[in-house]
Design a protein around this motif. Structure first.
Motif, mmCIF file in Angstrom:
data_model
loop_
_atom_site.group_PDB
_atom_site.id
_atom_site.type_symbol
_atom_site.label_atom_id
_atom_site.label_comp_id
_atom_site.label_asym_id
_atom_site.label_seq_id
_atom_site.Cartn_x
_atom_site.Cartn_y
_atom_site.Cartn_z
ATOM 1 N N MET A 1 0.859 -1.172 0.000
ATOM 2 C CA MET A 1 0.000 0.000 0.000
ATOM 3 C C MET A 1 0.895 1.222 0.000
ATOM 4 S SD MET A 1 -2.477 1.387 3.053
ATOM 5 C CE MET A 1 -3.448 -0.069 3.151
ATOM 6 N N SER A 2 0.761 2.041 -1.004
ATOM 7 C CA SER A 2 1.530 3.278 -1.055
ATOM 8 C C SER A 2 0.659 4.416 -0.544
ATOM 9 C CB SER A 2 1.968 3.566 -2.485
ATOM 10 O OG SER A 2 0.867 3.961 -3.258
ATOM 11 N N PRO A 3 1.259 5.519 -0.123
ATOM 12 C CA PRO A 3 0.458 6.651 0.358
ATOM 13 C C PRO A 3 -0.536 7.133 -0.693
ATOM 14 C CG PRO A 3 2.771 7.000 0.861
ATOM 15 C CD PRO A 3 2.682 5.757 -0.001
ATOM 16 N N GLU A 4 -0.186 7.016 -1.971
ATOM 17 C CA GLU A 4 -1.078 7.459 -3.029
ATOM 18 C C GLU A 4 -2.299 6.549 -3.170
ATOM 19 O OE1 GLU A 4 2.325 6.962 -3.670
ATOM 20 O OE2 GLU A 4 2.738 9.045 -3.246
ATOM 21 N N SER A 5 -2.187 5.296 -2.708
ATOM 22 C CA SER A 5 -3.295 4.354 -2.877
ATOM 23 C C SER A 5 -4.330 4.462 -1.768
ATOM 24 C CB SER A 5 -2.771 2.918 -2.953
ATOM 25 O OG SER A 5 -2.282 2.509 -1.692
ATOM 26 N N VAL A 6 -4.080 5.282 -0.764
ATOM 27 C CA VAL A 6 -5.026 5.450 0.326
ATOM 28 C C VAL A 6 -6.088 6.450 -0.102
ATOM 29 C CG1 VAL A 6 -5.327 6.179 2.719
ATOM 30 C CG2 VAL A 6 -3.279 4.917 2.047
ATOM 31 N N ARG B 1 -8.373 5.064 8.952
ATOM 32 C CA ARG B 1 -8.747 5.183 10.367
ATOM 33 C C ARG B 1 -8.026 6.387 10.941
ATOM 34 N NH1 ARG B 1 -6.777 -0.524 12.183
ATOM 35 N NH2 ARG B 1 -5.235 -0.039 10.623
ATOM 36 N N GLY B 2 -8.428 6.795 12.104
ATOM 37 C CA GLY B 2 -7.777 7.919 12.751
ATOM 38 C C GLY B 2 -6.343 7.586 13.126
ATOM 39 N N ALA B 3 -5.510 8.610 13.193
ATOM 40 C CA ALA B 3 -4.099 8.427 13.517
ATOM 41 C C ALA B 3 -3.914 7.779 14.882
ATOM 42 C CB ALA B 3 -3.376 9.770 13.460
ATOM 43 N N ALA B 4 -4.734 8.146 15.846
ATOM 44 C CA ALA B 4 -4.611 7.577 17.187
ATOM 45 C C ALA B 4 -4.883 6.074 17.176
ATOM 46 C CB ALA B 4 -5.565 8.279 18.148
ATOM 47 N N GLU B 5 -5.871 5.654 16.412
ATOM 48 C CA GLU B 5 -6.202 4.226 16.325
ATOM 49 C C GLU B 5 -5.058 3.439 15.681
ATOM 50 O OE1 GLU B 5 -9.541 1.254 14.339
ATOM 51 O OE2 GLU B 5 -9.858 3.419 14.252
ATOM 52 N N VAL B 6 -4.512 3.977 14.609
ATOM 53 C CA VAL B 6 -3.405 3.301 13.931
ATOM 54 C C VAL B 6 -2.171 3.292 14.827
ATOM 55 C CG1 VAL B 6 -1.925 3.263 11.893
ATOM 56 C CG2 VAL B 6 -4.322 3.937 11.669
ATOM 57 N N ASN B 7 -1.930 4.398 15.536
ATOM 58 C CA ASN B 7 -0.801 4.467 16.458
ATOM 59 C C ASN B 7 -0.915 3.397 17.541
ATOM 60 O OD1 ASN B 7 1.621 5.604 17.450
ATOM 61 N ND2 ASN B 7 0.460 6.720 18.986
ATOM 62 N N GLU B 8 -2.116 3.152 18.029
ATOM 63 C CA GLU B 8 -2.326 2.097 19.022
ATOM 64 C C GLU B 8 -1.943 0.737 18.457
ATOM 65 O OE1 GLU B 8 -3.029 1.496 22.304
ATOM 66 O OE2 GLU B 8 -2.521 3.618 22.341
ATOM 67 N N GLN B 9 -2.287 0.495 17.197
ATOM 68 C CA GLN B 9 -1.924 -0.773 16.559
ATOM 69 C C GLN B 9 -0.416 -0.898 16.421
ATOM 70 O OE1 GLN B 9 -4.686 -1.240 13.015
ATOM 71 N NE2 GLN B 9 -4.373 -3.296 13.808
ATOM 72 N N ILE B 10 0.246 0.196 16.092
ATOM 73 C CA ILE B 10 1.705 0.179 15.979
ATOM 74 C C ILE B 10 2.329 -0.151 17.334
ATOM 75 C CG2 ILE B 10 3.753 1.622 15.585
ATOM 76 C CD1 ILE B 10 2.051 3.097 13.415
ATOM 77 N N ARG B 11 1.843 0.505 18.371
ATOM 78 C CA ARG B 11 2.360 0.241 19.722
ATOM 79 C C ARG B 11 2.121 -1.213 20.136
ATOM 80 N NH1 ARG B 11 3.223 4.868 23.116
ATOM 81 N NH2 ARG B 11 2.852 6.781 21.952
ATOM 82 N N ALA B 12 0.939 -1.728 19.837
ATOM 83 C CA ALA B 12 0.609 -3.119 20.187
ATOM 84 C C ALA B 12 1.516 -4.089 19.434
ATOM 85 C CB ALA B 12 -0.860 -3.407 19.876
ATOM 86 N N ALA C 1 0.572 7.881 8.536
ATOM 87 C CA ALA C 1 0.948 9.133 7.874
ATOM 88 C C ALA C 1 -0.223 9.695 7.075
ATOM 89 C CB ALA C 1 2.163 8.906 6.967
ATOM 90 N N ALA C 2 -0.964 8.825 6.392
ATOM 91 C CA ALA C 2 -2.130 9.276 5.631
ATOM 92 C C ALA C 2 -3.190 9.839 6.572
ATOM 93 C CB ALA C 2 -2.697 8.130 4.802
ATOM 94 N N ALA C 3 -3.367 9.203 7.718
ATOM 95 C CA ALA C 3 -4.347 9.682 8.689
ATOM 96 C C ALA C 3 -3.952 11.048 9.231
ATOM 97 C CB ALA C 3 -4.493 8.672 9.829
ATOM 98 N N ILE C 4 -2.663 11.220 9.512
ATOM 99 C CA ILE C 4 -2.167 12.519 9.993
ATOM 100 C C ILE C 4 -2.431 13.594 8.946
ATOM 101 C CG2 ILE C 4 -0.057 13.838 10.455
ATOM 102 C CD1 ILE C 4 -0.924 12.269 12.865
#
Length: 59
Positions: A1-6, A12-23, A48-51
């Motif tokens: 998945m490239s940033p252009e394909s999003v 999803r929101g950046a906070a939700e994705v950040n939680e997945q990264i932390r997990a 990054a796309a969410a941000i």
């Protein structure tokens, strides 16, 4: 998945994705396997796309 394909509005929101990264890092114990590294890279692209989307909405 490239940033252009999003598609805008489909991320999803950046906070939700950040939680997945932390997990992911917690599960991996600080050392990612090849598969986890791929998952991490995709999550960072999504984060990054969410941000960007959140910044555009704020503007």
């Amino acid at each position: 998945m490239s940033p252009e394909s999003v598609t805008p509005g489909s991320v999803r929101g950046a906070a939700e994705v950040n939680e997945q990264i932390r997990a992911l890092w917690m599960r991996a114990g600080g050392s990612l396997s090849t598969q986890e590294r791929t998952e991490y890279e995709l999550l960072v692209i999504e984060w990054a796309a969410a941000i960007r989307g959140e910044v555009v909405k704020a503007a």
